[in-house]
Enzyme design. Structure first.
Site, PDB file in Angstrom:
ATOM      1  CG  LEU A 182      -2.171  -0.732   1.273  1.00 50.69           C
ATOM      2  CD1 LEU A 182      -2.805  -0.656   2.662  1.00 50.69           C
ATOM      3  CD2 LEU A 182      -3.137  -0.221   0.232  1.00 50.69           C
ATOM      4  CG  ASP A 183       0.962   3.906  -3.279  1.00 49.00           C
ATOM      5  OD1 ASP A 183       1.940   3.210  -3.582  1.00 49.00           O
ATOM      6  OD2 ASP A 183       0.056   4.210  -4.066  1.00 49.00           O
ATOM      7  CG  HIS A 184       3.728   7.682   1.616  1.00 50.05           C
ATOM      8  ND1 HIS A 184       3.877   7.850   0.259  1.00 50.05           N
ATOM      9  CD2 HIS A 184       3.526   8.917   2.131  1.00 50.05           C
ATOM     10  CE1 HIS A 184       3.774   9.122  -0.039  1.00 50.05           C
ATOM     11  NE2 HIS A 184       3.566   9.800   1.080  1.00 50.05           N
ATOM     12  CB  SER A 210      -2.957   3.798   0.363  1.00 50.68           C
ATOM     13  OG  SER A 210      -2.946   4.408  -0.902  1.00 50.68           O
TER      14      SER A 210
END
Length: 178
Positions: A39-41, A43
């Site tokens: 998961l992106d930072h 998100s």
């Protein structure tokens, strides 16, 4: 071992940071586990971690097409035409996406406040939708909603296959049965 983490906003999806930003090591105490996907930072939500390489591959590899469901807050009042476009699949700069079930949603009553909060603009409404993907391109949800004219403001993964967030607080972990 299989662990569910509700990854908070701003946490890197790795165990080490060269610049002091928060990482999975700040939340996951079990040793020898690795994230099954990312998961992106910026998100939030469900991240699965395991010590089983085959399980990690089955959960993370797009060839296995594990459905991943997201709760998405977008800029503007998303309309039926935009949802229909998401359901058909949209063309991104790296090619067309698969069709993705997309539905109107309401902000759930269980949703925690984000720190920092999503920007507030009095004259521009926001709306919520659920979107389920079976592929895993970089920042795909954000690119898809932008492609239909509704940029993502907040992105929370709530389900991966049979595993759901189910009331797990931000930063908390739960050991799951496989």
């Amino acid at each position: 071992m299989l662990i569910a983490l509700n990854k908070p906003y701003g946490v890197l999806c790795q165990f080490i940071s060269d610049d002091g930003r928060p990482t999975l090591a700040d939340y996951v105490r079990q040793k020898g586990v690795y994230a099954a996907g990312r998961l992106d930072h910026d998100s939030e939500g469900l991240l699965l971690l395991t010590d089983d390489g085959r399980l990690q591959h089955r959960l993370a590899d797009p060839r296995h097409k594990q459905p991943k469901t997201y709760l998405v807050q977008v800029d503007g009042a998303i309309d039926d035409a935009a949802l229909a476009a998401l359901r058909r699949g949209v063309v991104l700069n790296d090619g067309p996406t698969l069709a993705a079930p997309a539905e109107h949603a309401t902000e759930p009553d269980w949703l925690w406040p984000r720190d920092p909060p999503v920007r507030f603009r009095k004259s521009i409404p926001t709306s919520w939708l659920t979107l389920t993907l079976r592929e895993g391109r970089n920042r795909q949800v954000r690119r898809m909603t932008a492609a239909v004219g509704f940029p993502t403001l907040r992105l929370i993964r709530v389900r991966i296959g049979d595993y759901a967030l189910d009331g797990l607080a931000p930063g908390a972990t739960r050991v799951l049965a496989r």
